[in-house]
Design a protein around this motif. Sequence first.
Motif, short mmCIF file in Angstrom:
data_model
loop_
_atom_site.label_atom_id
_atom_site.label_comp_id
_atom_site.label_asym_id
_atom_site.label_seq_id
_atom_site.Cartn_x
_atom_site.Cartn_y
_atom_site.Cartn_z
N ASN A 190 -14.36 -77.89 34.47
CA ASN A 190 -13.01 -78.01 33.92
C ASN A 190 -12.89 -77.42 32.52
O ASN A 190 -11.82 -77.50 31.90
CB ASN A 190 -12.60 -79.48 33.89
CG ASN A 190 -12.61 -80.09 35.27
OD1 ASN A 190 -12.23 -79.46 36.24
ND2 ASN A 190 -13.07 -81.32 35.37
N MET A 191 -13.95 -76.84 32.00
CA MET A 191 -13.90 -76.23 30.67
C MET A 191 -13.20 -74.87 30.75
O MET A 191 -13.17 -74.24 31.81
CB MET A 191 -15.31 -76.06 30.10
CG MET A 191 -15.97 -77.36 29.74
SD MET A 191 -17.65 -77.06 29.11
CE MET A 191 -17.75 -78.36 27.89
N ALA A 192 -12.64 -74.45 29.63
CA ALA A 192 -12.01 -73.13 29.56
C ALA A 192 -13.09 -72.07 29.52
O ALA A 192 -14.01 -72.15 28.71
CB ALA A 192 -11.12 -73.04 28.32
N LEU A 220 -20.19 -69.84 28.88
CA LEU A 220 -20.37 -71.06 28.09
C LEU A 220 -21.81 -71.54 27.99
O LEU A 220 -22.18 -72.22 27.04
CB LEU A 220 -19.53 -72.20 28.71
CG LEU A 220 -18.03 -71.98 28.77
CD1 LEU A 220 -17.38 -73.07 29.62
CD2 LEU A 220 -17.44 -71.97 27.38
N LYS A 240 -18.06 -79.70 19.47
CA LYS A 240 -16.97 -78.75 19.68
C LYS A 240 -17.59 -77.37 19.92
O LYS A 240 -18.07 -76.74 18.98
CB LYS A 240 -16.06 -78.71 18.46
CG LYS A 240 -15.44 -80.06 18.13
CD LYS A 240 -14.69 -79.98 16.82
CE LYS A 240 -14.17 -81.35 16.44
NZ LYS A 240 -13.52 -81.35 15.13
N GLN A 278 -11.17 -75.99 21.77
CA GLN A 278 -11.39 -76.40 23.16
C GLN A 278 -12.88 -76.49 23.46
O GLN A 278 -13.71 -76.03 22.71
CB GLN A 278 -10.73 -75.42 24.13
CG GLN A 278 -11.34 -74.02 24.08
CD GLN A 278 -10.59 -73.03 24.93
OE1 GLN A 278 -9.52 -73.32 25.46
NE2 GLN A 278 -11.13 -71.83 25.09
N ASN A 279 -13.15 -77.10 24.62
CA ASN A 279 -14.49 -77.24 25.18
C ASN A 279 -15.34 -78.21 24.34
O ASN A 279 -15.83 -77.84 23.28
CB ASN A 279 -15.17 -75.90 25.39
CG ASN A 279 -14.46 -75.07 26.45
OD1 ASN A 279 -13.84 -75.63 27.36
ND2 ASN A 279 -14.51 -73.78 26.34
N ARG A 280 -15.45 -79.41 24.89
CA ARG A 280 -16.11 -80.51 24.19
C ARG A 280 -17.22 -81.12 25.05
O ARG A 280 -17.15 -81.12 26.28
CB ARG A 280 -15.10 -81.63 23.87
CG ARG A 280 -13.86 -81.18 23.12
CD ARG A 280 -14.20 -80.85 21.68
NE ARG A 280 -13.03 -80.62 20.86
CZ ARG A 280 -12.65 -79.44 20.41
NH1 ARG A 280 -13.34 -78.36 20.72
NH2 ARG A 280 -11.59 -79.33 19.64
N CYS A 311 -15.81 -81.41 28.93
CA CYS A 311 -14.38 -81.22 29.23
C CYS A 311 -13.78 -80.10 28.40
O CYS A 311 -14.39 -79.66 27.41
CB CYS A 311 -13.61 -82.52 28.97
SG CYS A 311 -13.69 -83.06 27.25
N LYS A 312 -12.60 -79.68 28.78
CA LYS A 312 -11.87 -78.70 27.98
C LYS A 312 -11.42 -79.36 26.68
O LYS A 312 -11.70 -78.88 25.61
CB LYS A 312 -10.66 -78.15 28.75
CG LYS A 312 -9.89 -77.12 27.98
CD LYS A 312 -8.75 -76.55 28.79
CE LYS A 312 -7.96 -75.56 27.94
NZ LYS A 312 -6.80 -75.05 28.68
N HIS A 313 -10.73 -80.49 26.81
CA HIS A 313 -10.28 -81.23 25.64
C HIS A 313 -9.68 -82.54 26.15
O HIS A 313 -8.99 -82.55 27.15
CB HIS A 313 -9.22 -80.45 24.88
CG HIS A 313 -9.07 -80.89 23.44
ND1 HIS A 313 -8.44 -82.05 23.09
CD2 HIS A 313 -9.48 -80.32 22.29
CE1 HIS A 313 -8.46 -82.17 21.77
NE2 HIS A 313 -9.10 -81.13 21.27
#
Length: 167
Positions: free
Chosen positions: A59-61, A67, A137, A142-144, A163-165
């Motif tokens: 679900n991350m951008a 990534l 971060k 975004q992306n945590r 997660c994305k955020h």
Amino acid sequence: MYGDKKVPIWFVKSTHDVQRFFRWLIVVKADSPAGFSELTHEAFRDLAFVEGAVDGMKNMAGDYRSLVEKIVADLGFLSDYGREIFAGPWQEAPSRFGAGGVNISDENGNTKKNSVAKSRRKITYKGKERYFWWHIKLQPHQNRIHILPDDVPKDPIAVGIFCKHLI
């Protein structure tokens, strides 16, 4: 060289070298969050991953390949130095992690007071409801990766949410 191919060779002298090898394997060979998850125990010996947490990478951008190198670098630093850092004053943690290229922070008071935000960070871990307030971060917006350092130094830092955020 092996025949006409160049192949990497790893020389292992220590436990840390083994971890570095598995981190390299994740970056070079693991092609999905499932492959990543299979190697976490060997790559990050001082972290505990909540079951299913790594699936959140989906679900991350950005795609997994774009990534994974940053994720491995940040989790590697967290595994190598996180217990030592969180055993000291927590207000110093962001700057100490920053020295290793990791952008990490605790949630602010407004987020902690927000019931929706609080529920999204709540995970049952080791039989108790726990809040994963601290987060790495990967990018400023975004992306945590949410973690739980509350049990340091007795227990490893728990990694609970990718997660994305979260709001």
